[in-house]
Design a protein around this motif. Structure first.
Motif, PDB file in Angstrom:
ATOM      1  N   UNK A   7      -6.913  -9.919  11.043  1.00  0.00           N
ATOM      2  CA  UNK A   7      -6.281  -9.708  12.201  1.00  0.00           C
ATOM      3  C   UNK A   7      -4.918  -9.524  12.519  1.00  0.00           C
ATOM      4  N   UNK A   8      -4.036 -10.396  11.905  1.00  0.00           N
ATOM      5  CA  UNK A   8      -2.498  -9.920  11.936  1.00  0.00           C
ATOM      6  C   UNK A   8      -2.166  -8.396  11.404  1.00  0.00           C
ATOM      7  N   UNK A  60       3.708 -16.187   6.118  1.00  0.00           N
ATOM      8  CA  UNK A  60       3.436 -15.574   4.812  1.00  0.00           C
ATOM      9  C   UNK A  60       2.246 -14.460   4.658  1.00  0.00           C
ATOM     10  N   UNK A  61       1.456 -14.631   5.424  1.00  0.00           N
ATOM     11  CA  UNK A  61       0.367 -13.375   5.495  1.00  0.00           C
ATOM     12  C   UNK A  61       0.699 -12.458   6.599  1.00  0.00           C
ATOM     13  N   UNK A  62       1.726 -12.525   7.103  1.00  0.00           N
ATOM     14  CA  UNK A  62       2.441 -11.239   7.850  1.00  0.00           C
ATOM     15  C   UNK A  62       2.078 -11.244   9.205  1.00  0.00           C
ATOM     16  N   UNK A  63       1.900 -12.384   9.896  1.00  0.00           N
ATOM     17  CA  UNK A  63       1.891 -12.561  11.142  1.00  0.00           C
ATOM     18  C   UNK A  63       3.015 -12.426  11.762  1.00  0.00           C
ATOM     19  N   UNK A 121      12.975 -16.631  10.522  1.00  0.00           N
ATOM     20  CA  UNK A 121      12.501 -15.789   9.507  1.00  0.00           C
ATOM     21  C   UNK A 121      13.148 -16.092   8.332  1.00  0.00           C
ATOM     22  N   UNK A 129      11.911 -14.243   2.291  1.00  0.00           N
ATOM     23  CA  UNK A 129      12.131 -15.376   2.528  1.00  0.00           C
ATOM     24  C   UNK A 129      13.507 -15.940   2.257  1.00  0.00           C
ATOM     25  N   UNK A 183      -5.906 -12.755   7.973  1.00  0.00           N
ATOM     26  CA  UNK A 183      -5.058 -11.839   7.448  1.00  0.00           C
ATOM     27  C   UNK A 183      -5.299 -10.390   7.825  1.00  0.00           C
ATOM     28  N   UNK A 195       5.229  -8.023   4.511  1.00  0.00           N
ATOM     29  CA  UNK A 195       4.328  -9.286   3.784  1.00  0.00           C
ATOM     30  C   UNK A 195       2.994  -9.001   4.127  1.00  0.00           C
ATOM     31  N   UNK A 196       2.602  -7.851   4.998  1.00  0.00           N
ATOM     32  CA  UNK A 196       1.345  -7.450   4.835  1.00  0.00           C
ATOM     33  C   UNK A 196       0.925  -6.594   3.673  1.00  0.00           C
ATOM     34  N   UNK A 213       1.963 -13.270  17.381  1.00  0.00           N
ATOM     35  CA  UNK A 213       0.746 -13.476  16.949  1.00  0.00           C
ATOM     36  C   UNK A 213       0.833 -15.059  16.717  1.00  0.00           C
ATOM     37  N   UNK A 261      14.276  -8.621  11.252  1.00  0.00           N
ATOM     38  CA  UNK A 261      13.417  -9.561  11.406  1.00  0.00           C
ATOM     39  C   UNK A 261      11.909  -9.254  11.764  1.00  0.00           C
ATOM     40  N   UNK A 295      -4.002  -6.100  12.253  1.00  0.00           N
ATOM     41  CA  UNK A 295      -4.410  -5.221  13.511  1.00  0.00           C
ATOM     42  C   UNK A 295      -5.727  -4.390  13.115  1.00  0.00           C
ATOM     43  N   UNK A 304      -5.080  -1.998  21.436  1.00  0.00           N
ATOM     44  CA  UNK A 304      -4.731  -2.889  20.627  1.00  0.00           C
ATOM     45  C   UNK A 304      -4.105  -4.079  21.413  1.00  0.00           C
ATOM     46  N   UNK A 309       7.297  -8.992   8.770  1.00  0.00           N
ATOM     47  CA  UNK A 309       5.799  -9.289   8.761  1.00  0.00           C
ATOM     48  C   UNK A 309       5.283  -7.699   7.872  1.00  0.00           C
ATOM     49  N   UNK A 318       9.511 -11.719  -0.923  1.00  0.00           N
ATOM     50  CA  UNK A 318       8.765 -11.915   0.692  1.00  0.00           C
ATOM     51  C   UNK A 318       9.878 -11.815   1.751  1.00  0.00           C
ATOM     52  N   UNK A 371      -8.125 -12.036  20.621  1.00  0.00           N
ATOM     53  CA  UNK A 371      -7.700 -12.684  19.472  1.00  0.00           C
ATOM     54  C   UNK A 371      -6.928 -14.126  19.567  1.00  0.00           C
TER      55      UNK A 371
END
Lengths: 311, 228
Positions: free
Chosen positions: B107-108, A223-226, A311, B53, B105, B80-81, A230, B73, B110, A1, B77, B51, A8
Motif C-alpha cells: 500500500x505504501x 522502515x518499510x517506506x511509508x 527521519x 537512518x 508494504x 526504503x521502498x 501515510x 527527507x 502505491x 491515487x 521513503x 536505509x 486506505x
C-alpha cells in the motif's frame, strides 16, 4: 491515487480504532469528560447570561407626575424621553391604570382597599416606567429627567418625584449591580477559557499516551517506506473517530442531565430552563461539541505523531 | 550497486565512540554478502546508513548512483521502498494480521488493490505460511514471524534485501529454513546483504564475507568463512 490513499488511511484508522479496544475506549472516555466540560461551559454561560438579563430587567426607574399634570405635557415628556439613546423602553401608566394595578396587587387586603374608597378621589399618580439598555446608564437618565434636567418642562415641573433616582441608596444599588454584572461577565469568560484549555490539555495528553504506545509501529512503518502522510493519516483518522464518538456520547448524556437539572432546580432557579435551552439550541450544541471533538482529536493526534516522524 | 566510500561514524556522547572508521567496499548486483563481526563492530550502523537512518560522520554511501546522505527527507521513503528489510526482532505491526503486514508494504508503495489481493497470498505461500494468512504476529512462532517479515521484504520485488541478524532469535531448524529462503531469493537475482555472528550460517552459505573489527574492515573474502 489520492482517493485510494484516503480510503486506505480511513480504513486503517477504523481498524486500528477497533483493534486498540481498551486504548480507544479510554481515549473516548477522557474525551467525553473534556467535551462535557465544554458543553457545561456553554450551558452555564447561558444560565449566567440569562440570570444577569433577568437581574438587569428588574432594575428600572419610575417617574411620577404631579396630579395636575396635563396629559399633553406628559405625552410630550414621554416622547422626548424615548429619544434618549440610553433608554430601552418607556411604559406609561395613567392614574386610572395605576389605581387598577394597586387594587389588583392588594386585592386580598380589604382594609387597604376600604381606605382607598374612603379617600374617594384617586390618590395614585400617573407614572412612566423607564428601562435603560444598561444599568450603568440610569444615572444619565435620572440627570436628564430631574427637575433641573434637560427634559424637564421649563415652566412648572410636572414631575412629582423620580422613584429609583432620588434616593442615594438606589443609586448605589444600581452602580453596584453594574459592577457585579461586568465582573460576572469577565469572570465567566475567564472560566470558559480556562475550562476549554483544560479540556484541550487532557485530550492532548491522552492521545499522546496512546500514540506513545505506537511509537515502535511508527518506526516500522518508516522502515518499510511509508511517507509521513501515510503514517500520520490513520492516527489522525483515529483521533477524529475518538472525537465523533465522544461527541455523540456527550450530546446524549446532556439530555437526561439537563432534564434532571431542570426538575431539581426549578423551585429556586426560576429563570432559565437548561433543558429547554438545550433542546432549542440542540443543533448549535451538536455542532459545537462534535466540532470541538473532531478538532481536538485531529490536532492532538497530528501533534503527538509529529515527534516520531523525524527521519 | 552499493558503494561505501571511506565511511566513518563517530558518536559524540559521554565519550567519543568510533562505530565505523574508514570503511570502503562495493557490492555488485546479485551478490550475497555477509557482514560478520562481534557485537559493537559496526554491522548494524552500516545497515542503518543504507536505509538513511544514520548519516556518516565522513565519507559517502551510494545506492546505485544516489548518494544516500544527500537525500531530502521526502525522498527517503522512496529509497526504503527499493530495499527489503528483515530484522532480528521481526518488526511486524502487532495490530495487523500476516496478510495486512505484507499488504501494508504494498500500500505504501502505491500498489493497486488487485495487485495486493493477488501478490500477498502468493508471497505467503512462498514462505510456507499460506494457512496462517489471517493470524496476528502474537499468534505466530518466532520462525513464522520471521517468514512473514521476509515475505514483506520481498513482496515489492526490491533490488536489495538487507537482513540484520535475521536468525538471532531462532532455533537451529528455523535458522536453516530462513537461510534457505535467503539463498532462494538470491538465486532469483536479488542482492542480499546480511549481518550475523552465526558461524554455521556463514560457513554453509559459502559466499562473500566482509569481516568488521572495531569499526574497520579487517577481511573481505570472496568465498569466505567465518574467521575472527
Amino acid at each position: 491515487m489520492f482517493f485510494l490513499t484516503t480510503k486506505r488511511i480511513w480504513k486503517s484508522g477504523f481498524v486500528n480504532f477497533w483493534r486498540n479496544g481498551v486504548v480507544s475506549l479510554s481515549a473516548v472516555l477522557v474525551m467525553v469528560i473534556a467535551l462535557f466540560m465544554i458543553g457545561s461551559t456553554i450551558l452555564l454561560s447561558a444560565a449566567l447570561h440569562d440570570g444577569l438579563t433577568q437581574l438587569k430587567e428588574k432594575v428600572d426607574i419610575n417617574i411620577y407626575f404631579t396630579a395636575d399634570a396635563q396629559e399633553s405635557d406628559i405625552q410630550a415628556f414621554i416622547k422626548s424621553t424615548q429619544t434618549l439613546p440610553e433608554v430601552a423602553s418607556v411604559e406609561y401608566v395613567n392614574r386610572d391604570q395605576a389605581k387598577e394595578e394597586f387594587m389588583k396587587r392588594h386585592q386580598d387586603d380589604q382594609l387597604l382597599l376600604q381606605a382607598l374608597d374612603e379617600v374617594g378621589d384617586n390618590p395614585l399618580l400617573a407614572y412612566v416606567n423607564v428601562k435603560a439598555h444598561d444599568p450603568s446608564q440610569y444615572k444619565l437618565i435620572c440627570d436628564q429627567v430631574s427637575p433641573s434636567g434637560d427634559l424637564s418642562p421649563a415652566k412648572v415641573s410636572i414631575i412629582q418625584n423620580t422613584g429609583g433616582c432620588s434616593e442615594e441608596r438606589n443609586q448605589l444599588a444600581i452602580e453596584r449591580l453594574s459592577l457585579v454584572i461586568a465582573g460576572f461577565q469577565k469572570f465567566g469568560l475567564a472560566v470558559i477559557v480556562i475550562l476549554i484549555l483544560i479540556a484541550a490539555l487532557i485530550t492532548f495528553n491522552t492521545i499522546r499516551l496512546a500514540i506513545y504506545d505506537a511509537r515502535e509501529e511508527i518506526a516500522v512503518m518508516r522502515l518499510v517506506g511509508a511517507d509521513n502522510r501515510y503514517i500520520r493519516g490513520p492516527f489522525i483518522a483515529e483521533g477524529i473517530l475518538y472525537g465523533i464518538i465522544a461527541g455523540i456520547i456527550t450530546i446524549v448524556l446532556f439530555y437526561p442531565l439537563t432534564l434532571w437539572v431542570k426538575s431539581s432546580t426549578a423551585a429556586f432557579w426560576g429563570g432559565i430552563n437548561l433543558f429547554s435551552y438545550y433542546l432549542s439550541n440542540f443543533l448549535e450544541m451538536v455542532l459545537v461539541i462534535l466540532g470541538a471533538g473532531i478538532v481536538l482529536g485531529a490536532v492532538a493526534s497530528y501533534l503527538a505523531v509529529r515527534r516520531y516522524l523525524r527521519m | 550497486m552499493i558503494y561505501f566510500d571511506k565511511v566513518s561514524k563517530i558518536y559524540n556522547g559521554t565519550g567519543k565512540t568510533v562505530a565505523l572508521e574508514d570503511v570502503s567496499f562495493a557490492i555488485e548486483p546479485g551478490e550475497f554478502v555477509s557482514i560478520v563481526g562481534q557485537s559493537g563492530a559496526g554491522k548494524t550502523t552500516l545497515l542503518k546508513m543504507l536505509l538513511a537512518e544514520e548519516a556518516p560522520t565522513s565519507g559517502s554511501v551510494f545506492f546505485e548512483s544516489t548518494n544516500i546522505n544527500e537525500l531530502r527527507d521526502a525522498e527517503k521513503p522512496l529509497l526504503r521502498r527499493r530495499i527489503g528489510t528483515v530484522f532480528q526482532d521481526f518488526k511486524l505491526l502487532p495490530n495487523k494480521t500476516a496478510y495486512e503486514n505484507i499488504a501494508f508494504a504494498m500500500e505504501v508503495a502505491g500498489r493497486a488493490e488487485e495487485e495486493i489481493a493477488a501478490d500477498v497470498p502468493h508471497v505467503l505461500e512462498l514462505v510456507d505460511l499460506g494457512n496462517k494468512m489471517w493470524n496476528f504476529p502474537h499468534q505466530l512462532s518466532g520462525g513464522e514471524r520471521q517468514r512473514v517479515a521476509i515475505a514483506r521484504a520481498i513482496v515489492n520485488q526490491p533490488d536489495l534485501i538487507i537482513a540484520d541478524e535475521p536468525t538471532g532469535n531462532l532455533d537451529p531448524v528455523n535458522t536453516y529454513e530462513i537461510v534457505q529462503i535467503f539463498r532462494k531469493i538470491n538465486d532469483m537475482g536479488t542482492t542480499v546483504f546480511l549481518t550475523t555472528h552465526n558461524k554455521g550460517i556463514i560457513d554453509s552459505i559459502k559466499k562473500r564475507v566482509i569481516t568488521l573489527e572495531h569499526g574497520r574492515v579487517s577481511r573481505d573474502d570472496k568465498a569466505g568463512q567465518y574467521v575472527l
